[in-house]
Scaffold this active site. Sequence first.
Site, PDB file in Angstrom:
ATOM      1  N   ASP A  46     -52.952  51.002  28.995  1.00  0.00           N
ATOM      2  CA  ASP A  46     -52.392  49.909  28.148  1.00  0.00           C
ATOM      3  C   ASP A  46     -52.313  48.607  28.821  1.00  0.00           C
ATOM      4  OD1 ASP A  46     -50.285  49.820  25.736  1.00  0.00           O
ATOM      5  OD2 ASP A  46     -49.689  48.668  27.344  1.00  0.00           O
ATOM      6  N   TYR A  51     -50.366  40.140  31.458  1.00  0.00           N
ATOM      7  CA  TYR A  51     -49.994  41.110  32.557  1.00  0.00           C
ATOM      8  C   TYR A  51     -50.785  40.355  33.868  1.00  0.00           C
ATOM      9  CZ  TYR A  51     -48.282  44.569  29.420  1.00  0.00           C
ATOM     10  OH  TYR A  51     -47.612  45.329  28.392  1.00  0.00           O
ATOM     11  N   LYS A  80     -53.355  42.996  24.451  1.00  0.00           N
ATOM     12  CA  LYS A  80     -52.416  42.390  23.840  1.00  0.00           C
ATOM     13  C   LYS A  80     -52.814  40.810  23.692  1.00  0.00           C
ATOM     14  CE  LYS A  80     -49.078  45.934  24.995  1.00  0.00           C
ATOM     15  NZ  LYS A  80     -49.491  46.147  26.414  1.00  0.00           N
ATOM     16  N   HIS A 113     -48.804  40.764  20.771  1.00  0.00           N
ATOM     17  CA  HIS A 113     -47.695  41.186  21.774  1.00  0.00           C
ATOM     18  C   HIS A 113     -46.383  40.955  21.349  1.00  0.00           C
ATOM     19  CE1 HIS A 113     -47.408  41.446  26.304  1.00  0.00           C
ATOM     20  NE2 HIS A 113     -46.695  42.121  25.752  1.00  0.00           N
TER      21      HIS A 113
END
Length: 321
Positions: A46, A51, A80, A113
């Site tokens: 995930d 990130y 996302k 997201h």
Amino acid sequence: MSKTDYITLNNGIKIPQIGFGCWKVDQVTCAEQIYEAIKVGYRLFDGAMDYGNEKQVGEGINRALKEGLVKREELTVVSKLWNTYHHPKSVKIAINKVLSDLQLDYIDVFYIHFPIAQKFVPIEVKYPPGFFCGKDGVWEFEDVPLADTWKAMEGLVEEGLVKSIGISNFPGALIQDLLRGCKIKPQLLQIEHHPYLVQPKLIEWVQNQGIAITGYSTFGPQSFLELDMKNAKDAVSLFEQESVVSIAKKHNVTPAKVLLRWCTQRGLLIIPKSNKKERLVENLQINDFNLTEEDIATTSGLDIGLRFNDPWTWCEIPTYI
């Protein structure tokens, strides 16, 4: 992994119930961590544009693929869509960046997201942009309805770039509105979910719509200590909660295992992470015991509506989730 460790989505695709969460995985160690996670049995990863480690995630995945440890179709790779890419034209830019970084031809799940459309920031200007909208400290937004963003997400499925699409951090009212006009129903909803923030009504309603739910930050405040958040530091650790510790002792397992099983036994997917191999293995083996109905009720009874990932407080957080 056994067959019971898989969830069937409303499009008929099966994905692992237990995955590896890539949030806060350091770029320096990320590729090796992903590779080692695949070696011990993880098949769902995930990640997210925000990130900042998708290149490294891709390195770890592709190393395992080249060595024949796993086949591509055995993996569920998740990303996302970040807030600055909500415009339909930007959605295609975003997926091309994700696929380029991961070195893959398609991804398995692509979430929106957050239901927040910020001003587009070109990749060459800043990536990932985080809260940057062109001027430091200035937030700017785009007038893009969620329905338009979702239609562009549906287009990615039709092009074969994405297998399943989902939504993340959406409240019930927005989900209901999206369902009224969508061509492809969301396959997944991802939400903050731990005993301090159970959201039982949302979960019940969403599951009744045939939408699977992934819970993140299952350990509650423990997941947010690195962000130096006051409410996380002030909260009692779920690992030390008397009722959780008592349940763990009764079943001869760790408090962490109780918290994870509390989710999976109620039909949710989870995405814990760990830097330690023994914990990686343990997190994959949480479905080997059952909590009693009383255990589940007691754990859910810790709910105090404590949300750590709250967009209304983002301006107070030095680093982003």
